[in-house]
Design a protein around this motif. Structure first.
Motif, short mmCIF file in Angstrom:
data_model
loop_
_atom_site.label_atom_id
_atom_site.label_comp_id
_atom_site.label_asym_id
_atom_site.label_seq_id
_atom_site.Cartn_x
_atom_site.Cartn_y
_atom_site.Cartn_z
N GLU A 133 0.83 -1.20 0.00
CA GLU A 133 0.00 0.00 0.00
C GLU A 133 0.87 1.26 0.00
N GLY A 134 0.52 2.17 -0.91
CA GLY A 134 1.22 3.44 -1.00
C GLY A 134 2.48 3.43 -1.84
N HIS A 135 3.00 2.23 -2.14
CA HIS A 135 4.24 2.15 -2.92
C HIS A 135 3.93 2.19 -4.41
N ILE A 136 4.70 2.97 -5.15
CA ILE A 136 4.58 3.01 -6.60
C ILE A 136 5.72 2.19 -7.19
N ALA A 137 5.39 1.22 -8.02
CA ALA A 137 6.42 0.35 -8.60
C ALA A 137 7.47 1.17 -9.32
N THR A 138 8.73 0.86 -9.06
CA THR A 138 9.85 1.54 -9.72
C THR A 138 10.02 1.02 -11.14
N TYR A 139 10.84 1.72 -11.92
CA TYR A 139 11.13 1.26 -13.27
C TYR A 139 11.70 -0.15 -13.25
N ASP A 140 12.66 -0.41 -12.37
CA ASP A 140 13.28 -1.74 -12.29
C ASP A 140 12.25 -2.80 -11.90
N GLU A 141 11.33 -2.46 -11.02
CA GLU A 141 10.30 -3.42 -10.62
C GLU A 141 9.36 -3.71 -11.79
N LEU A 142 9.05 -2.71 -12.58
CA LEU A 142 8.20 -2.92 -13.75
C LEU A 142 8.90 -3.81 -14.78
N MET A 143 10.21 -3.59 -14.95
CA MET A 143 10.95 -4.33 -15.96
C MET A 143 11.21 -5.79 -15.57
N THR A 144 11.01 -6.14 -14.32
CA THR A 144 11.27 -7.51 -13.85
C THR A 144 10.01 -8.18 -13.33
#
Length: 358
Positions: free
Chosen positions: A334-345
């Motif tokens: 909750e409240g965390h926005i996925a980072t670019y690295d998290e999106l890419m993996t």
């Protein structure tokens, strides 16, 4: 128009070379395609941009090789470009990443750009777009159009790129219809019209009344048209082939990024491409929705337009927690926005998706 025919691994590879011939020192650009330039989807969208590029920029020559398998064949094609003195080579499929890196290490004076990958080097950059934004908008449409609360999605390979886009679509569905489920079927191929059609039929037989595709052909859209099921495509506008059921497609406008990269490469603005990673969204036009057809009601069009403006203005984030996986565990707190690295993996499906990663 000149054509150079190469014989490689028992098959003919055709380079179609076009462009301005005002000087003998044209900037030479090669494209490596995983599919056919007439696939009605991914590869055709890249080739459309290649053609536009020739019209826009003076003193360039472009060439393409289509239907290149991911692996050693790709490495041979990329090497051939480099040996022939091409200045810039675009490799346009995720599976071309390692072959691109391998070849680039032997040709430091050639710039290589890989689409959708994450490995870079001094002469290798990467490019893609935030297609999750357009997929989210398509999900809004699907969630509103379904009556059965059962939506089908025909998918290629279960890699992070495809998973991310599928989850974004499902989040769009969930935002407007929490009761709807997205059923997925994997073809394990970027372009296989037979498998895509079979997957579409199996999903329609299971009761879906909206059918989306993430594959490269229009087979699923045609299958939906034949059964009267609403369809959402990918890569290219398919309104002409399915007038009765087609809604829209998340599409690519590759000229946006190709124009930028080619201009920088010609001017030698960048000496070290290892830090170059083009990744923009709706606000630049690299990704978009094809014009919504008259099959989409006015109120849904207005909803999509409102959300598109919000995404363009960065007013909300698609991947903001809490988001749960379809096994019930937490994916994004909750409240965390996925980072670019998290999106890419990304290697999970969210909780309104029915299916597994195989």
């Amino acid at each position: 128009m000149k054509k150079i025919v190469l014989f490689m691994v028992g098959l003919f590879v055709i380079f179609s070379i076009t462009g301005c011939t005002k000087t003998s020192k044209n900037f030479k650009i090669g494209f490596v395609y995983v599919g056919s330039v007439n696939d009605g989807g991914w590869t055709q969208s890249h080739d459309k941009a290649r053609i536009e590029l020739e019209k826009e920029i003076q003193n360039i020559e472009t060439a393409y090789v289509s239907d290149v398998p991911e692996g050693m064949d790709a490495e041979r094609v990329i090497t051939t470009y480099a040996k022939k003195g091409y200045d810039l080579v675009f490799t346009t499929s995720f599976g071309f990443m390692d072959p691109t890196i391998n070849v680039a290490s032997n040709f430091p004076n050639t710039v290589f750009m890989h689409c959708s990958g994450y490995k870079r080097a001094k002469n290798v950059g990467t490019y893609f777009g935030a297609m999750e934004e357009a997929k989210y908008l398509a999900g809004l449409i699907a969630g509103k159009m379904t009556k059965s609360n059962s939506i089908g999605f025909v998918l290629p390979h279960p890699i992070p790129e495809v998973i991310r886009l599928t989850n974004a679509f499902a989040l769009g569905v969930k935002a407007v219809n929490p009761n709807a489920k997205v059923k997925v079927v994997w073809t394990n191929s970027w372009f296989d019209p037979t498998k895509e059609r079979e997957a579409a039929i199996s999903l329609m037989d299971s009761g879906v009344d909206v059918l989306a595709t993430g594959c490269d052909s229009s087979a699923a859209i045609l299958a939906g048209e034949s059964r009267g099921v609403w369809t959402i495509g990918y890569d290219s506008d398919a309104s002409s082939i399915a007038p009765n059921t087609y809604l829209t497609s998340p599409i690519w406008n590759w000229i946006v990024v190709y124009r930028d990269i080619v201009t920088k490469a010609i001017s030698k603005e960048i000496n070290d491409w290892s830090n170059f990673n083009y990744y923009e969204g709706l606000n630049t036009g690299i990704v978009a929705l094809a014009p919504l057809t008259n099959n989409v009601p006015k109120d849904i069009k207005e909803l999509v337009a409102k959300n598109q403006t919000a995404l363009e203005n960065k007013e909300f984030s698609i991947f903001k927690g809490p988001i749960y996986k379809n096994d019930g565990s937490i994916a994004i707190p909750e409240g965390h926005i996925a980072t670019y690295d998290e999106l890419m993996t990304m290697e999970y499906l969210i909780d309104n998706i029915v299916g597994t990663l195989n």
